[in-house]
Design a protein around this motif. Structure first.
Motif, PDB file in Angstrom:
ATOM      1  N   GLU B  15     -21.117  -2.903  -2.975  1.00 42.90           N
ATOM      2  CA  GLU B  15     -19.745  -2.404  -3.005  1.00 42.90           C
ATOM      3  C   GLU B  15     -19.475  -1.433  -1.847  1.00 42.90           C
ATOM      4  N   ASP B  16     -20.496  -0.624  -1.515  1.00 43.62           N
ATOM      5  CA  ASP B  16     -20.357   0.275  -0.357  1.00 43.62           C
ATOM      6  C   ASP B  16     -20.114  -0.531   0.908  1.00 43.62           C
ATOM      7  N   MET B  17     -20.875  -1.627   1.038  1.00 32.45           N
ATOM      8  CA  MET B  17     -20.757  -2.443   2.247  1.00 32.45           C
ATOM      9  C   MET B  17     -19.399  -3.143   2.313  1.00 32.45           C
ATOM     10  N   ALA B 317     -15.022   5.781   1.931  1.00 27.62           N
ATOM     11  CA  ALA B 317     -14.853   6.374   0.609  1.00 27.62           C
ATOM     12  C   ALA B 317     -13.395   6.337   0.160  1.00 27.62           C
ATOM     13  N   GLN B 318     -12.474   6.157   1.115  1.00 26.09           N
ATOM     14  CA  GLN B 318     -11.051   6.216   0.770  1.00 26.09           C
ATOM     15  C   GLN B 318     -10.391   4.842   0.597  1.00 26.09           C
ATOM     16  N   VAL B 319     -11.122   3.775   0.893  1.00 27.21           N
ATOM     17  CA  VAL B 319     -10.496   2.451   0.739  1.00 27.21           C
ATOM     18  C   VAL B 319     -11.007   1.772  -0.527  1.00 27.21           C
ATOM     19  N   ARG B 320     -10.224   0.815  -1.044  1.00 25.81           N
ATOM     20  CA  ARG B 320     -10.620   0.123  -2.274  1.00 25.81           C
ATOM     21  C   ARG B 320     -11.572  -1.015  -1.943  1.00 25.81           C
ATOM     22  N   PRO B 321     -12.587  -1.210  -2.759  1.00 24.37           N
ATOM     23  CA  PRO B 321     -13.521  -2.305  -2.467  1.00 24.37           C
ATOM     24  C   PRO B 321     -12.855  -3.665  -2.638  1.00 24.37           C
TER      25      PRO B 321
END
Lengths: 475, 414
Positions: B15-17, B317-321
Motif C-alpha cells: 500500500e505504501d508503494m 502520506a497525503q495521497v489515497r492508495p
C-alpha cells in the motif's frame, strides 16, 4: 553487563602514561588502590576504604567508550578521548563529572614549521589536504569547519608529528602547549580543544542510581588545598623531529618501528651490519641516519605502516604480519606485499574465551549462540579487521567487534565474550583465567613493500638490494 | 518478535508503494510534459563533492554515511548520497559542454543520520534541475511545475513561501566579519537559528535593516520594491532585492500566490538567489531555489541553475492508495480442481482478460481475495461462472470471449 554484586560501583582506571599521577590523585583524596601501580599483574582492584568500589585498568583511550556503553559507572581519562568519542557519536551515554588539574594539554591543528603554506592557501587549494591524527573525528569536524574543499584523514595509532611535512600537510595532535608543539617541529594553526585528566560517568547510571558517596569523595578534590594535588609533572619524551629537505631526492623511504618493537628491530639491523644513528634508547630521532645508500628512514608506529606503504608514503617498512593482515583484510586489493619474513617477534594470534565458557572451539561457540547464549557475541580486539573476517568466515551471527587499544585480556568476562589477541607464551592469558579456543595464525616481523614501487626502475635496484640483505639475515 | 530491520530504515509495503508510485507518476508525467528528461546518479559519491564551501554545511556533513571503500587505503572517503542536487550538478558538469540548457529530473533516495532512529534515515525525493538559464523565467517555470504536480495529487491548497539567499548573503557581507566569523554565522543561519544575526556586533544601520527584513512579511513584489527603497541599504543589498522583485513580478503576472518571509528558509547552503518552500496540510513537501555557483564548485563552468525537490515520503502520506481503484479492475480466476486441463483453461482465460485491460489473479486455493469480479473455472461445459460481487450478479459463459463481454456488459471498467 553488570559484574558481580549489583551495588558495586565500577571504576575504569587508566594504564600507561597517566597511571602514576592518577594513583597520586586517588591517594590524595583517600581513594587509593593498593595494586594500582605500573608493575601490577592484577587488573581487578578493590578499594580498601570503600569496599563496594571496584576498578579495572584499561588503556585510557578505551575508557570513554567503556563508560558510555555502561560497562563502568565512572572512569578517569584525559578529556581528549572523551571529546573524540563525542565528536564521532554526539549521543554517547557519557558525561564529564569534573576536570582534574593534571595532564593538561591542548589539541592543536598544526603545520610543520617547514611548511610554506598558510591556513588561507590551504582553504583555497584545489588539491587534497592530507591530515594525520590520532583523533579522526575531531580532525574531520575541524576540516569541515575550515571548509577544506578536499581532504583525507589518516587515522594513526600515534607519532603523528613524524609525518609532517613530507607525508602530510596538517596534524591534529595533542601537546602540552605551543612550546611543546615547537619541540616537535610543529606550529599551531589553532587550538581545537583543551584537554586534561577528568572524571567521567555513565549518563544513565548518574540519572538512576545513588552514587552520592563516591561523588562526595571526588568533590573533596576541590576543597582544602584543592589545587595541584598531583605534584609529579607529566613526563615529556620528545623524539627529535628535525627535517632536512635535501635528503629526499631519489631515495627510497623505509619505515622502522618506535615503541616496544624498536629494540628488536634495532638488534636485527645490527645483525645485518646496518649502522644506525638515532635509533637507540639514548638517541632517538624520527629520521635516523644509516650507512645504507639511497635510503631515507623514518620512525613511526608499526600498526600504521601497511596503510602508509599502500598510499606510497613509504616504499618499505618493518612491521608485524598481524598488522599486514589486518590491513589486507580491510583493503583486499592493496598493493602492499610481504618481501621478507624477518623471524623475530614471534607471536600467535588466537581466539580466547573465559575459562568458564563451556566451549573449546569456535564451533562450540557457534552452538552456544544457537542455543540463545552469548548473543550478540562481543569480541574485543586491537585487530578489528582480522576479528571481523574471522567471525564472518565462521558464520557467527550476530556479533559485535569492540575495537580496543591494547590491554584487551582485562575485558573478559564482563566487558566482552571473546578476544582476538596475540600471545607469546600464553602465560598472561592463563593467569587471567582465559583459554585459547583457536589459533588464527603465527605472526613474525616482516619487511613489507609496495608492488607499485617495485615497478619503478629508479627504486627497484635499491629495494632489491635491501631485501637481499634482510633475507640473508632472516634466512 | 524483535525486528531485524536496521534502525532508521523502513519497509515500504504494497500500500505504501501504491501511494509512492502515485506521487512518482504524477511527477514524471508533469516533468515529461514540460520537456524534462530523466537521469539517475549513483548512490555512492566521493565525499569531497560535498565538502567545498557553499555545498553542504558542517552540521549536515557530520550526519553523512561515509566510509573507506575496499580500495580506500588512500584515505578517500565514500558517502551514501546525502543530497540530490549536488550529484546532478556534477553529472551536468561532466556531460554537458558549454552552458547548454538542460532540463533534468530524477527520483532518488538520500541518506542522513538521525539520532533517535524514529525518523527515516533514508528519504526519497523527486528532483528537478533547470541548468544553464539565469533568467527569472526559469524560477517561474519550476515553481509552476511543482505546483502542477501538487495540483494533480489533489493538494491544491499548498502554500508557497519565498526567501532570497542573495539578499541574506549580501546582508552578511555588509556586517564586515572575518572569514571565520562569517562562516560560523552562516552555519548558524543555515541551521535555522536566525537569532544569531541579532547577536552580531557591528553596523547599526545593517542591524536595523536585518530586523526589518526578519519581521516583515509580504504578499506582492510591491513589498520588495518598498524594501529596496528603504534608507540606509547598500547598493549590493538593493541589487539583490531588485533581482528578487524581478522573480516575484513574474509570479504576480502568472497569478501564483505566495508569501515573502525571509526567515522561512532553512538549509539553503548552495542557493544564491530565490529560495522557495511549499507546504501542504502543514507539512513541508517541497523546497528549491537558484544555485548559480554550484556547477562551478563541483568542477564545471559558470552555469546558472535552479531546481527543487518534492519530498516523496511526506507527499505519499497525503495521497489515497490505489487499492480501491485496483479492486474494481481485478478479476479472480478461481480453479477448484487441480486437473491439468483446468489449469490450462485458467491460464488461457487470464491471458485474455489481461489483454482486455483487466488484472487477472489466479486462485487455486479458494482464498478470500479483494476484487469485484470472480470467475470459477469448471471442468464441465459451459465452463465459466462470472460473479460481480458489487452488483451481486452471476452468469455462465462458454468461452473466454463471452467472459470478457459479460464483464464489459455488467459494468464499465475504468
Amino acid at each position: 553487563m553488570v559484574s558481580g554484586v549489583a551495588q558495586d560501583t565500577r571504576l575504569a582506571l587508566p594504564k600507561g602514561v597517566m597511571l602514576s599521577r592518577t594513583a597520586e590523585f586517588l591517594n590524595s583524596i583517600g581513594l587509593g588502590f593498593e595494586d594500582y601501580t605500573s608493575k601490577t599483574r592484577i587488573y581487578r582492584l578493590r578499594s580498601q576504604t570503600m569496599p563496594s568500589l571496584c576498578a579495572k585498568m584499561l588503556n585510557e583511550r578505551d575508557i570513554p567508550v567503556q563508560v558510555a556503553i555502561g560497562n563502568y559507572d565512572f572512569g578517569i581519562c584525559t578529556s581528549d578521548w572523551l571529546q573524540e568519542l563525542q565528536a564521532r557519536y554526539p549521543a554517547s551515554n557519557v558525561v564529564k563529572v569534573c576536570d582534574l588539574e593534571y595532564d593538561t594539554a591542548g589539541i592543536f591543528l598544526a603545520f610543520s614549521r617547514n611548511a610554506s603554506f598558510t591556513e588561507d592557501t590551504l582553504r583555497d587549494s584545489d588539491s587534497t589536504v592530507r591530515i594525520v591524527t590520532q583523533y579522526p573525528a575531531l580532525a574531520e569536524s575541524a576540516a569541515y569547519k575550515m571548509r577544506l574543499k578536499k581532504f583525507r584523514i589518516f587515522p594513526l595509532w600515534g607519532s603523528a608529528e613524524a609525518y609532517l611535512p613530507e607525508n602530510a600537510d596538517l596534524a591534529v595532535i595533542s601537546a602540552a602547549d605551543e612550546a611543546a608543539l615547537a619541540a616537535m617541529n610543529l606550529r599551531a594553526v589553532r587550538k581545537i580543544a583543551d584537554s586534561s585528566a577528568c572524571i567521567i560517568a555513565h549518563r544513565e547510571g548518574l540519572q538512576t542510581a545513588d552514587f552520592s558517596r563516591i561523588l562526595a569523595v571526588f568533590s573533596s578534590a576541590f576543597t582544602g588545598s584543592g589545587k595541584s594535588r598531583v605534584k609529579t609533572p607529566a613526563p615529556s619524551s620528545v623524539i627529535d623531529n628535525d627535517y632536512a629537505p635535501a635528503a629526499a631526492n631519489g631515495n627510497i623511504w623505509l619505515a622502522l618501528a618506535d615503541g616496544h618493537q624498536q629494540v628488536h628491530t634495532a638488534a636485527f639491523l645490527e645483525k645485518a651490519g646496518i649502522k644506525m644513528q638515532g635509533y637507540s634508547k639514548d638517541d632517538m630521532r624520527r629520521r635516523p641516519a644509516s650507512n645504507m645508500d639511497g635510503v631515507n628512514i623514518k620512525v613511526i608506529r608499526p600498526q600504521d605502516m601497511p596503510q602508509q606503504v599502500a598510499n606510497g608514503n613509504f616504499d618499505l617498512a618493518v612491521t608485524g604480519k598481524d598488522w599486514l593482515l589486518d590491513h589486507l583484510y580491510q583493503f583486499p586489493s592493496s598493493p602492499v606485499v610481504e618481501l621478507a619474513d624477518l623471524g623475530f617477534g614471534r607471536v600467535r594470534v588466537v581466539a580466547v574465551v573465559g575459562e568458564d565458557v563451556p566451549a573449546d572451539s569456535i564451533e562450540g561457540i557457534r552452538e552456544l549462540i544457537k542455543s540463545g547464549k552469548l548473543t550478540p557475541l562481543r569480541i574485543a580486539s586491537e585487530y578489528v579487521n582480522i576479528a571481523d573476517k574471522y567471525l564472518r568466515d565462521r558464520h557467527i551471527a550476530r556479533y559485535r567487534v569492540i575495537p580496543t587499544w591494547g590491554a584487551t585480556e582485562v575485558y573478559l568476562p564482563e566487558d566482552a565474550d571473546m578476544l582476538i589477541e596475540n600471545t607469546e607464551t600464553g602465560q598472561t592469558l592463563a593467569r587471567h583465567r582465559l583459554k585459547i579456543i583457536d589459533t588464527l595464525f603465527e605472526s613474525t616481523a616482516c619487511l613489507i613493500g609496495n608492488r607499485l614501487s617495485l615497478d619503478s626502475t629508479d627504486k627497484r635496484a635499491k629495494i632489491e638490494k635491501l631485501v637481499k640483505i634482510f633475507r640473508s639475515i632472516a634466512g | 518478535m524483535e525486528s531485524q530491520r536496521c534502525k532508521g530504515a523502513r519497509d515500504l509495503l504494497a500500500e505504501d508503494m501504491e501511494r509512492f508510485r502515485q506521487v512518482e507518476d504524477a511527477f514524471r508525467n508533469s516533468c515529461i510534459n514540460w520537456g524534462y528528461r530523466e537521469i539517475k546518479t549513483p548512490t555512492l559519491e566521493y565525499i569531497h563533492l560535498f565538502t567545498a564551501a557553499g555545498t553542504l554545511t558542517p552540521a549536515m556533513l557530520s550526519r553523512v554515511y561515509s566510509f573507506l571503500d575496499w580500495d580506500g587505503w588512500g584515505g578517500e572517503r565514500i558517502v551514501l548520497r546525502p543530497d540530490g542536487t549536488i550529484p546532478a550538478a556534477r553529472l551536468y558538469s561532466e556531460n554537458f559542454s558549454g552552458s547548454k540548457i538542460a532540463r533534468l529530473y530524477y527520483v532518488t533516495n538520500v541518506f542522513a543520520f538521525e539520532e533517535t532512529g524514529k525518523e527515516n534515515r533514508e528519504k526519497w525525493q523527486c528532483g528537478v534541475e533547470l541548468l544553464g538559464d539565469g533568467n527569472p523565467t526559469s524560477e517561474a517555470e519550476i515553481i509552476g511545475l511543482a505546483l502542477e504536480v501538487l495540483n494533480t495529487l489533489g493538494l491544491a491548497k499548498a502554500s508557497l513561501k519565498l526567501s532570497h539567499a542573495g539578499v541574506l548573503k549580501a546582508l552578511i557581507a555588509e556586517l564586515k566579519l572575518n572569514t571565520e566569523e562569517k562562516a560560523d554565522l552562516l552555519d548558524e543561519i543555515l541551521e535555522g537559528n536566525w537569532q544569531a544575526l541579532s547577536k552580531v556586533n557591528g553596523n547599526k544601520k545593517i542591524a536595523a535593516a536585518v530586523s526589518t527584513l526578519m519581521n516583515l512579511k509580504g504578499r506582492s513584489s510591491g513589498f520588495l520594491v518598498n524594501l529596496a527603497a528603504m534608507p540606509g541599504l547598500s547598493r549590493s543589498i538593493v541589487r539583490e532585492l531588485e533581482a528578487f522583485a524581478g522573480v516575484t513580478g513574474l509570479l504576480d503576472t502568472l497569478g501564483y500566490k505566495y508569501e515573502i518571509d525571509f526567515t522561512s528558509i532553512k538549509g539553503f547552503e548552495y542557493y544564491t538567489g530565490l529560495c522557495f518552500k511549499i507546504r501542504a496540510n502543514n507539512t513541508k513537501v517541497c523546497s528549491g531555489g537558484r544555485y548559480d555557483n554550484l556547477v562551478g564548485l563541483v568542477g564545471g563552468g559558470n552555469v546558472p541553475a535552479c531546481g527543487f525537490a518534492l519530498y516523496l515520503d511526506e507527499l505519499a502520506a497525503q495521497v489515497r492508495p490505489w487499492s480501491r481503484q485496483k479492486a474494481e479492475k481485478t478479476v479472480i480466476v478461481r480453479v477448484d480442481s487441480a486437473g491439468a486441463e483446468s489449469v490450462k483453461e485458467a491460464f488461457k482465460l487470464s491471458a485474455a482478460l489481461r489483454s482486455a485491460g483487466l488484472i487477472a489473479e489466479l486462485d487455486f486455493r479458494g482464498s478470500q481475495l479483494d476484487a469485484r469480479w470472480e470467475i470459477s473455472v469448471q471442468e464441465k461445459k459451459p465452463g465459466y461462472t462470472v460473479k460481480d460481487k458489487i452488483k451481486n450478479l452471476q452468469k455462465k459463459a462458454a468461452d473466454t470471449n463471452e467472459v470478457v463481454n459479460i464483464i464489459g456488459g455488467f459494468g464499465k471498467v475504468g
